[in-house]
Design a protein around this motif. Structure first.
Motif: not given
Length: 759
Positions: A641, A643, A645-646, A666-670
């Protein structure tokens, strides 16, 4: 017997000798009747027309059980619609039924008819449950008369029968003949006349008054081959019927009753191989309907897998056990239906899900849910044995049911009336069974049973029930329990996997699982944590679990349905509904989580390697990807990833991006997600919106293992979760790929292969 001119008084005759095309000649009037069939107007496959097969003389017409029929307009001189009467009518026809009907609403599966039951007009020759058959006529004066085949004279499946029905009003009798001999007669008043249904077409293979299922499927349609259909406006004598029968036997079969070759009558997958949405390397029935695959077992060098199957059409109706066999869990062969409802007290109404294990001699046995609507409850656990020990039939085609149910639900044993899907396993102490049910007033449960001899079973109480108040999505009833050993964890504790499928009010119909321990003494499952997990985070595409321990490799393998997610209208037009998911190997990871991976044998399907590279930016990777296209691909990709986030990949993209399906993380929402907002422009397809669920990567790069197989999309992420979904693009050029993400991600590695069909 002398010479008999049987064709005197012949008013209609279909010889079905065309052997090709979409019409059949009625030779007396010389009218070419259109043959209705989905294969005449298929939207997604090449037009192949109705299916013609070997008849008793020349060719015969194969009726598929749900879409094949002929409507013949009876052009009588009477054009005023006035009432017509017949003092005699005889019908003769050669039939080879492929399946029997369930008998919905008490109506006959029509062989041929022109009738209106309410007005007590016309005539109907048809079949009913388990091969019984009947000739029914409306007589002047409002009398509806039915003559039924007696016990022992049912029409056998996959065999030719010569059927004659004779109405003789002057003599006052109705008669049935089977293979040239009279089997039933009934008196009617002398001088009776048959009241014609003048405002109706004569239908072959379809009931004039058929029931409609889900507003799409006409029931009571004939399944099998019809040949040499003749109508006479007079009463044939017993000698004439016998002579007609003997004439066919003598003309081509040396005086012996003709046989049907199974390959001529079986469900044929060939016309559906060109369907652009039908998966080509996932296991599927040859045609028509399946729901869950089940009862996997390995025996004599082959894997067997069975499935819930309606042989009459692509709709949920009259459930049998379909059967496949494979040497490698990848290439499957279609075998005849293994278990069918029969005229018995065990399972006359359906053969529902179950499992397979070995008896004391190491031979395979099938445990199934016996459907008997005359019993309460209407489901019990029953058993079938293979005939292997007598005939060494290594394909295990023949199965004999044990005559009595083995486990009958009693009050206090789970939720009364919900008792199905036995999962049975054997160890050195005997046999154990889990049955899907629930707890009265509570939630779903798997009920436990034990046996020392496989025939006599003791109820041990609920094996496991979850907290319905805490987890209401687990529903009031569980189906399809599966219990597999996972081996020892890093602390030496022996772990097991329990899978269930919740149904009923408030249930989320997905495959939930727990990892935990087996209390063998009390036959209880103790989960490591109360909250269940999902193997697959697609929405209602990965369902209907079954599982086995592979004796060859020790792997734990699970099988599922891949739901089709289509309307009944599209399933009607397509001729098929659902297929199996890819077989999955499940195992206990070092970190205590459940690992899931498609079985390694699938690598044998790889064809050309289309692309392989490492360490490129998104833009560079997409330049390399531009020339790679396909709807039967295997894709392995690792994405870092940085930087972003998706991050993910678009599949089944049209060149202008008008149609595409986005698979991403989605790395923020896992969350592992599939965005189908632009999957298809087809107005009839249902697949839209975003699907997905939780996946904790814990700092790992995103590793996606993707299988595209026409409408199937399966994504395996980091050997932890899958996401199964469906795509039905309207455009044939929606076969492109494109990496997608924000920030500055790195495409660490990519490998893409063409995948070959297993059929």
């Amino acid at each position: 017997m002398g010479h008999i001119n049987v064709d005197q008084g012949l008013i209609m005759h279909w010889a079905f000798n065309e052997g090709t095309g979409a019409s059949a000649l009625e030779s007396v009037s010389q009218v070419q009747d259109d043959i209705q069939s989905i294969y005449n107007q298929a939207e997604f496959t090449e037009l192949s027309g109705p299916q013609w097969r070997q008849g008793v003389t020349g060719s015969g017409l194969l009726f598929d059980g749900y879409s094949t029929s002929i409507a013949h307009s009876v052009n009588e001189e009477n054009t005023k619609g006035e009432q017509e009467f017949l003092s005699a009518l005889s019908i003769g026809v050669w039939l080879a039924p492929r399946s029997y009907d369930l008998g919905h609403q008490g109506k006959l599966t029509a062989i041929v008819n022109r009738h209106n039951m309410e007005r007590k007009q016309g005539y109907l020759l048809g079949m009913f449950r388990h091969g019984s058959w009947s000739f029914q006529v409306g007589l002047e004066g409002g009398n509806w008369k039915e003559l039924w085949s007696p016990e022992g004279y049912e029409l056998p499946k996959n065999e030719w029968s010569y059927v004659n029905a004779v109405f003789d009003g002057n003599q006052g009798e109705i008669k049935l003949y089977l293979n040239g001999s009279e089997i039933a007669s009934s008196a009617v008043p002398r001088g009776s006349r048959l009241l014609e249904a003048v405002d109706m077409d004569l239908l072959i293979g379809k009931n004039n008054q058929s029931s409609l299922l889900v507003e799409v499927f006409s029931l009571q349609m004939f399944s099998g081959i019809i040949d040499e259909l003749k109508f006479y406006k007079r009463a044939l004598s017993a000698e004439e019927v016998a002579a007609s029968y003997q004439h066919v036997l003598n003309s081509a079969y040396g005086g012996v009753h003709p046989q049907v070759q199974y390959d001529q009558i079986k469900l044929d997958r060939t016309p559906l191989l060109t369907d652009r949405h039908r998966p080509q390397y996932h296991v599927s029935p040859p045609a028509h309907w399946m729901n869950e695959p089940h009862a996997p077992i390995y025996f004599d060098g082959q894997y067997h897998l069975f499935y819930q199957h309606n042989p009459l059409g692509p709709f949920f109706y009259h459930i049998h056990w379909g059967h496949w066999v494979s040497k490698d869990l990848v290439h499957w062969r279609d075998l005849p239906v293994a278990l069918a409802p029969e005229k018995d007290q065990l399972a006359p109404d359906g053969i529902w899900s179950g499992s397979a294990t070995y008896d004391a001699d190491g031979l395979p046995v099938l445990f199934f849910t016996a459907g008997n609507d005359s019993a309460s409850p209407n489901q019990s656990v029953a058993l079938a044995r293979s005939t292997y020990s007598q005939d060494e039939d290594s394909d295990l085609v023949q199965w004999v049911k044990h005559p009595e149910p083995l486990i009958v639900q009693k009050k206090g044993m789970g939720v009364f009336g919900d008792f199905r899907d036995p999962f049975v396993w054997k160890d050195e102490d005997g046999w154990y069974a889990l049955v899907g049910s629930g707890v009265e007033g509570g939630g779903g449960a798997a009920l436990a049973f034990a046996s020392e001899d496989m025939l006599n079973w003791t109820y041990k109480g609920p094996f496991f029930e979850a907290d319905i108040l805490k987890f209401p999505y687990l529903g009031p009833i569980w189906e399809l329990p599966v219990f597999l050993p996972l081996g020892a964890d890093k602390d030496g504790q022996h772990k097991h996997l329990l899978l269930v499928s919740p149904v009923g009010k408030g249930a989320d119909v997905e495959v939930f699982y727990w990892i935990g321990e087996l209390d063998r003494h009390n036959l209880l499952f103790i989960p490591d944590q109360a909250e269940p997990e999902l193997i697959d985070v697609g929405d209602f595409h990965f369902t209907g679990p079954s599982g086995m321990v592979d004796p060859k490799t020790g792997r734990k393998i699970i099988f599922t349905i891949a739901q089709g997610d289509r309307t009944s209208e599209l399933e009607y037009q397509s001729g098929w509904a659902h297929n199996g998911g890819l077989p999955l190997s499940v195992y206990l990871r070092e970190d205590g989580r459940l690992g899931i991976e498609p079985i390694q044998e699938l690598q044998s399907l790889r064809g050309t390697k289309l692309l392989s590279f490492r360490d490129k930016s998104l833009a560079e990777a997409n330049l390399s990807l531009r020339d790679v296209q396909g709807d039967m691909l295997e894709i392995q990709v690792e994405l870092e990833p940085c930087s972003a986030t998706q991050l993910g990949i678009k599949v089944r993209c049209s060149p202008d991006g008008e149609e595409e399906t986005l698979l991403y993380y989605d790395f923020n929402e896992n969350m592992l997600l599939a965005d189908r907002t632009k999957t298809t422009l087809h107005p009839g397809e249902k697949g839209r919106g975003v699907q997905g669920g939780k996946l904790e990567l814990l700092g790992e790069n995103l590793k996606l293992h993707i299988y595209l197989d026409r409408s199937m999309v399966e994504v395996y992420a980091n050997s932890l979760k899958s996401l199964t979904t469906r795509v039905y693009p309207s455009r044939k050029d929606a076969v492109g790929l494109e990496f997608w993400g924000d920030g500055e991600p790195l495409v660490k590695s990519v490998e893409i292969w063409n995948i070959q069909s297993i059929w």
